[in-house]
Design a protein around this motif. Sequence first.
Motif, mmCIF file in Angstrom:
data_model
loop_
_atom_site.group_PDB
_atom_site.id
_atom_site.type_symbol
_atom_site.label_atom_id
_atom_site.label_comp_id
_atom_site.label_asym_id
_atom_site.label_seq_id
_atom_site.Cartn_x
_atom_site.Cartn_y
_atom_site.Cartn_z
ATOM 1 N N SER A 69 -30.351 13.101 28.511
ATOM 2 C CA SER A 69 -31.208 14.289 27.901
ATOM 3 C C SER A 69 -31.515 14.382 26.506
ATOM 4 O O SER A 69 -32.192 14.625 25.962
ATOM 5 C CB SER A 69 -30.434 15.480 28.518
ATOM 6 O OG SER A 69 -30.045 15.564 29.597
ATOM 7 N N GLU A 123 -21.875 16.700 37.695
ATOM 8 C CA GLU A 123 -22.606 15.558 37.451
ATOM 9 C C GLU A 123 -22.275 14.033 38.008
ATOM 10 O O GLU A 123 -20.890 13.815 37.721
ATOM 11 C CB GLU A 123 -22.569 15.407 35.972
ATOM 12 C CG GLU A 123 -23.194 14.163 35.423
ATOM 13 C CD GLU A 123 -24.693 13.925 36.090
ATOM 14 O OE1 GLU A 123 -25.581 14.609 35.837
ATOM 15 O OE2 GLU A 123 -24.864 12.754 36.840
ATOM 16 N N PHE A 144 -23.320 18.432 43.774
ATOM 17 C CA PHE A 144 -23.273 19.667 44.198
ATOM 18 C C PHE A 144 -23.521 19.669 45.540
ATOM 19 O O PHE A 144 -25.000 19.220 45.782
ATOM 20 C CB PHE A 144 -23.784 20.746 43.130
ATOM 21 C CG PHE A 144 -23.719 21.894 43.633
ATOM 22 C CD1 PHE A 144 -22.532 22.772 42.985
ATOM 23 C CD2 PHE A 144 -24.574 22.705 44.378
ATOM 24 C CE1 PHE A 144 -22.191 23.983 43.382
ATOM 25 C CE2 PHE A 144 -24.245 24.157 44.647
ATOM 26 C CZ PHE A 144 -23.462 24.526 44.134
ATOM 27 N N ASN A 166 -34.168 19.855 35.812
ATOM 28 C CA ASN A 166 -34.678 18.747 36.223
ATOM 29 C C ASN A 166 -33.527 17.970 37.387
ATOM 30 O O ASN A 166 -33.210 16.791 37.164
ATOM 31 C CB ASN A 166 -34.872 17.932 35.045
ATOM 32 C CG ASN A 166 -35.691 18.362 34.175
ATOM 33 O OD1 ASN A 166 -36.932 18.527 34.330
ATOM 34 N ND2 ASN A 166 -35.076 18.809 32.892
HETATM 35 N N1 SAH Z 1 -30.013 18.302 33.444
HETATM 36 C C1 SAH Z 1 -30.572 17.163 32.608
HETATM 37 C C2 SAH Z 1 -30.549 16.075 33.222
HETATM 38 C C3 SAH Z 1 -31.555 15.652 34.488
HETATM 39 S S1 SAH Z 1 -31.594 14.315 35.061
HETATM 40 C C4 SAH Z 1 -31.898 17.376 31.896
HETATM 41 O O1 SAH Z 1 -32.662 18.330 32.172
HETATM 42 O O2 SAH Z 1 -32.090 16.662 30.923
HETATM 43 C C5 SAH Z 1 -30.906 14.718 36.872
HETATM 44 C C6 SAH Z 1 -29.344 14.689 36.796
HETATM 45 O O3 SAH Z 1 -28.970 15.341 37.992
HETATM 46 C C7 SAH Z 1 -28.936 13.270 36.716
HETATM 47 O O4 SAH Z 1 -27.831 13.245 35.799
HETATM 48 C C8 SAH Z 1 -28.128 13.343 38.250
HETATM 49 O O5 SAH Z 1 -27.125 12.320 38.162
HETATM 50 C C9 SAH Z 1 -27.945 14.887 38.292
HETATM 51 N N2 SAH Z 1 -27.698 15.028 39.842
HETATM 52 C C10 SAH Z 1 -28.466 14.428 40.879
HETATM 53 N N3 SAH Z 1 -28.114 15.044 42.229
HETATM 54 C C11 SAH Z 1 -27.139 16.003 41.910
HETATM 55 C C12 SAH Z 1 -26.437 17.016 42.781
HETATM 56 N N4 SAH Z 1 -26.303 16.889 43.951
HETATM 57 N N5 SAH Z 1 -25.564 17.485 41.891
HETATM 58 C C13 SAH Z 1 -25.047 17.471 40.675
HETATM 59 N N6 SAH Z 1 -26.065 16.814 39.744
HETATM 60 C C14 SAH Z 1 -26.901 16.001 40.448
#
Ligand code: SAH
Length: 403
Positions: A69, A123, A144, A166
């Motif tokens: 990010s 994460e 999660f 995201n």
């Molecule tokens: N929140 C940040 C990263 C977005 S990328 C931003 O907006 O910049 C998406 C992130 O979600 C990744 O780091 C990925 O590993 C995480 N992710 C994907 N599935 C997930 C889940 N079930 N629970 C928690 N995190 C998850």
Amino acid sequence: MYRCQLCAGELTVFLDLGRQPLSDRFIAPGDPEFTFDMRVGTCTACTMVQLTEDPGCDRMFHHDYPYRSAQSVAMREHFERTAHRLASRYLNNPGASVVEIGCNDGTTLQAFDALGIKHLGVEPGGRVAKEAAARGLRVLPEFFDEAVGARIRAAEGPADLIFGANTISHIADLPSVLRGVDRLLASDGVFIFEDPYLLDVVERTSFDQIIDEHFYLFSACSVSEIARRHGFELIDLERLPVHGGQIRCTLARAGTRDRAASVGATITEEQARGLATPATLTAFAHRVARTRDDLVALLTRLRDEGKHVVGYGATAKSATLTNYCGIGPDLLSRIHDSTPTKHGLLAPGSHIPVRPAEEFTSPYPDYALLLAWNHAEEIMQKERAFHDAGGRWILHVPEVHLV
Ligand code: SAH
Ligand code: TMP
Ligand code: ZN
């Protein structure tokens, strides 16, 4: 026939983007690559737009997940502002707590932490979770879901705010996430998430927002319906300019909070524009094909004229664009990017080499396809010497044009 992951309604497929790789899986030469059929459909029952095939979260969000990010200054500022806004609005009580789903490198969580708010990040990307922990943040290195939500509740108590940027649209098993939120959220808490907005994608023809990780494309209509089916209510909506157009959705337990006027207004606007109608989505699919044809024609002409053309920003989005258009190293010799975890590797599917942003200057190419068009302002400002030296940017959103 394909079924909706959320309500088992029938999907109407309106777009076929062909065979696609995992968008954040940068590879070394010879590495095997997973690919899947990328088709997009809309649910006839709940209107949720979604992929017809789930590539699998373990494949996408692996130990070496490369996205960070903090690579964008504009996004760092956005998340800092977001943390301040949400904290002053929802986390006023002493001991109030926030859980962030998909905290990545901890950019947002750090801003909550700096405000003295009790926090926890979830994460699954092992390496990036460690980087966040190394910043002194509390991170659970897991996906999660319902069980994790219940476990956090038992260990930490209820969360006043659950936040995801995201990330929520990335999780095909969204029902499990909503059950997890139900387990974890305080009785008067809020669940807030921001993701690409279907209306922006359709109106800007930004079809490269459709990637393996963006399993769902949210609208006010579809989110409101899914919230209702899980005992929540969509109580607030905000459109965000970041990442090419997003929507921030606030959910609360049904009947616990007033609904802002923005919800009804946005649903009315979506209906007025016919967002969920087959005619709108079919017209979108035609514009997608035209962008592909225009872009390939331009890049082919420039190659034939002996021009040097590179890509800028090895985004996840660029996997959809290059693979759908059939763009390889013959049309784009390399892609420059600021993320160290991507350097020296090949872009997924297209196998275009990824090089450091610093090498963009030596020597400047004639043209650069701005694959990170959502960061146009920041990148064009940073690289203004390229334009000053006579270089031209190629953009494909909302249609193919030169800057
Ligand atoms: N929140 C940040 C990263 C977005 S990328 C931003 O907006 O910049 C998406 C992130 O979600 C990744 O780091 C990925 O590993 C995480 N992710 C994907 N599935 C997930 C889940 N079930 N629970 C928690 N995190 C998850
Ligand atoms: P994103 O569109 O998913 O945020 O990805 C942006 C990509 O572009 C990411 O790999 C980082 C890269 N990037 C640069 O190379 N230079 C920049 O100035 C910015 C903002 C991003
Ligand atoms: Zn549905």
